[in-house]
Design a protein around this motif. Structure first.
Motif: not given
Lengths: 305, 452
Positions: B114, B117, B121, B124-125, B130, B132-133, B250
């Motif tokens: 907070d 900012p 990300e 979120k990760k 991820s 897949l990548t 997903p």
């Protein structure tokens, strides 16, 4: 010591000379609208954005202080189209009619904008941020600033009729500067008209329309839902076919998928600012476009033989 | 053709990564299950995420050496916090303490983000992952790291396993127990920290727990449990990846579902394959009775719901309608049917119009003469009208469907309920008869031999 004292006295005199009651408190939902209000209002307004610079407006959670901020506002300017749905809850809590839809202190900046990508379902999804009736990223077309600033000027004049001339003069000055820069941006991006791009989210239709870019696909078509392998495979093979030249990436999103697709296509990942203040060097509305146009042109130009 | 090649190339690395993950995580999962602290991975992963966020707050990228250092420091702290919880277990469950660590770490991360900012990300990760990548260098890194940790665990297998199995660690000096526990949590934290950044919290949790649970269903010997867990884990990952590609889902979430899907399969296998013939028959009977019972209850509930409120959502009926292709049309009069069908056609037609205008506008962005703002406004208002008209036709469809359902109320609802009731009655009778005849449907092997 003496000079310091003198300065202090002068500053106090100056502060007294500026009538405090003349500044109009404006609260906007996003920094982009705050930048446009500042351009039109100049020193007549004290403008503040609810979402701070560099915070993702679509993942924003209001906090207690925002309630007081909105309640004290003489004017509330919002993006609309479901983008800043959370402000409705704040306004309802203040219970002030003037701040609600059609109230005299309420301005939905999307009024009059030529909207792109009208959706079938106008459901405003509160959890995930499904876009409302149209794509909401209209401030990313500099031409739309003309419409938005007209709305802001009208609202400011309504609130402070005595300042009409200053508001209109401010707006004219801003629009003149916008036109000058607009010509420069057009020139910079003209060589890349029709260029194929992939974007992380569907945030760029207005930008693409104005600068004649073709955003052929999105890495994450539904915000917050990780892309499936079939989608990425399709994106890569289609991207290869139409010769995509760059991946547009926005701050606040993890870069893995963008970098992955970029690597497969052998193109650069270009980080563009989606809002004023979301990247360094985007402190006001004109700077936002200066930055985005220059960054994009540099990335695309670097690959020109 | 090219697309299939792309797909294979796309899935090869995630599969390799998931094999590496399964080998390490299923093993640690066995430990975690025996220690009864299944959520420790979430707590440690969240602490490391907090560390990475703090690193970003201090101006270091999360992937830099300093970023890793912060993450590691927080993980070590977590290990030090979790290691002494063994002593607590006498008073409250260790899991309660683990949960508190997790929640506090998550809340602290939110507070740091907070203020800052740019860390969002990263958070979120951590949540989504991820896999897949994943890139080849990462897979190599995981392999090396896990090989090293695996080797250490192999060398120290005796004390580590003993401490995972014994509750009170009887007869050992407290300091030594603490040191081993700390070593365990530290290695566990490092593994989880590395994998969560790639696979996400949900998938890592599933990789840890599900294969280990399946293995433990069949045996209590570590070697057998591990073999089964590894085999099942790798198979489930392959199924999840393939499903994610084929069904356009997903990846992380699809793999979690695949892993979870192997649980009932393992249960069935345990009940129907790995047992004696007699027991198998008994279990089969239970399985059939359960499935039939559930189906009949669903039929009963759905029929009663249709009779009570025919115009509300009728999920089972809608499913049957979709599966058989028999719409509500057969319960409508000829005029109504015409209206229904034309509404269906019009919905498609209007949506096609909206799409056509959309495509036209999109092409004009970069090709040919650009559209003026007024032309854009006109397109937008056409699209809005078409959308309104679509909504109108949908309303017509809904009204007629409601009408048909109201008629189906007694024609379908009453017989449906009756059949379901009779079926349930027969089922109860059957199982009671069986019970009376002396066989024990639920008997374990030892009981069974006693009966014979």
């Amino acid at each position: 010591m003496r000079a310091g004292l003198l300065g202090l006295v002068m500053a106090a005199a100056l502060a007294a000379a500026t009538p405090v009651w003349a500044t109009t408190r404006v609260v906007t939902t996003t920094t982009d609208l705050a930048a446009l209000v500042a351009a039109v209002g100049g020193d007549l307004v004290a403008v503040e954005s609810i979402v701070p610079a560099g915070v993702d407006p679509e993942a924003f959670e209001p906090r207690p202080g925002d309630l007081a901020k909105v309640r004290q506002a003489a004017l509330l300017v919002r993006v609309g189209l479901g983008y800043d749905y959370w402000v409705d809850a704040i306004v309802n809590q203040t219970g002030e009619r003037r701040l609600m839809r059609a109230g005299e202190s309420y301005l939905d900046a999307s009024a009059g904008i030529p909207l792109l990508e009208i959706r079938g379902q106008s459901v405003i999804n509160e959890g995930g941020h499904a876009h409302g009736v149209a794509n909401p990223h209209y401030w990313l077309d500099p031409e739309n600033a003309i419409i938005v600033t007209a709305g802001i000027a009208e609202a400011l004049v309504r609130i402070a009729p005595g300042e009409r001339d200053r508001v209109l003069a401010n707006r004219q000055r801003f629009l003149a500067e916008l036109a000058t820069r607009r010509a420069r941006w057009d020139r910079t991006l003209a060589p890349f008209a029709g260029v194929k791009l992939i974007a992380y989210h569907n945030s760029w239709p207005y930008f693409a329309r104005r600068f004649r870019l073709d955003v052929t696909g999105f890495i994450e078509p539904r915000a917050g839902v990780a892309p499936s392998p079939a989608h990425l495979a399709q994106l890569i093979s289609a991207g290869r076919k139409v010769q995509v030249r760059a991946i547009l990436h926005e701050p606040y999103e993890p870069e893995d998928a963008a970098r992955f697709v970029a690597q497969k296509l052998d193109v650069p990942v270009v980080r563009l600012a989606i809002s004023v203040g979301s990247l360094a060097g985007t402190h006001d509305y004109l700077a936002l476009f200066d930055y985005n146009v220059a960054t994009l042109a540099k990335a695309l130009g670097a690959r020109r033989p | 053709m090219n697309e299939v090649g792309d797909a294979l190339a796309l899935l090869a690395l995630p599969f390799a990564a998931s094999v590496v993950f399964v080998l390490m995580h299923a093993y640690l999962g066995v430990h975690v299950l025996r220690r009864k602290i299944v959520f420790a991975d979430l707590a440690l992963a969240q602490l490391s995420a907090l560390g990475a966020t703090v690193a970003i707050a201090n101006g270091y990228p999360a992937t830099s050496a300093a970023g890793m250092g912060y993450a590691l420091l927080f993980t070590v702290t977590g290990a030090a916090l979790l290691a002494p919880t063994r002593g607590l277990a006498r008073h409250v469950s260790q899991e309660a303490f683990v949960g508190i660590v997790y929640v506090v770490a998550t809340a602290a991360t939110i507070l740091v983000v907070d203020r800052l900012p740019q860390g969002a990300e990263h958070v979120k990760k951590i949540l989504g992952g991820s896999i897949l990548t994943v890139d080849p260098a990462d897979v190599a890194k995981f392999t090396a790291l896990y090989a090293a940790i695996g080797l250490l665990h192999w060398l120290a297998r005796q004390p580590l396993l003993a401490l995972s199995t014994e509750n009170q660690a009887a007869g050992r000096p407290r300091a030594i127990v603490w040191a081993w526990d700390f070593a365990f949590f530290l290695s566990f934290g490092i593994v989880v920290t590395s994998s969560v950044a790639t696979a996400g919290v949900l998938l890592v949790f599933s990789l840890l727990i599900v294969p280990a649970v399946i293995g433990s269903i069949f045996s209590s010997r570590l070697s057998v449990v591990l073999m089964i867990a590894w085999g099942v884990g790798i198979a489930a990952c392959a199924v999840g990846l393939a499903g994610s590609y084929a069904l356009d889902l997903p990846t992380g979430a699809a793999m979690v579902m695949a892993l979870a899907g192997f649980l009932p399969l393992a249960g069935l296998a345990k009940a129907l394959v790995v047992v004696g013939a007699r027991q198998r028959r008994a279990n089969l009977r239970i399985a059939v009775t359960t499935v039939a019972g559930c189906a009949l209850v669903a039929l009963l509930a759905s029929s009663v719901w249709l009779m009570i409120n025919p115009t509300a959502d009728q999920p089972l009926l809608a499913l049957v309608e979709r599966a058989t292709g028999v719409g509500p049309a057969w319960l409508l009069g000829p005029t109504e049917r015409d209206t229904f069908e034309s509404a269906t056609r019009d919905v498609l037609r209007f949506q096609a119009e909206v799409d056509r205008l959309d495509a036209m506008e999109k092409t004009a962005r970069y090709q040919g003469k650009p559209l003026s703002d007024d032309e854009i406004r006109r397109i937008a208002s056409y699209q809005q009208s078409f959308n309104e008209m679509t909504r109108g036709e949908r309303f017509v469809q809904e009204t007629l469907r409601g009408k048909a359902r109201t008629r189906a109320r007694w024609i379908i609802g009453a017989p449906g309920a009756l059949i379901a009731l009779l079926g349930l009655l027969a089922l109860t009778r059957q199982s009671r008869k069986h019970h009376a005849s002396g066989s024990k449907p639920n008997g374990v092997a030892s009981n069974e031999s006693a009966v014979t």
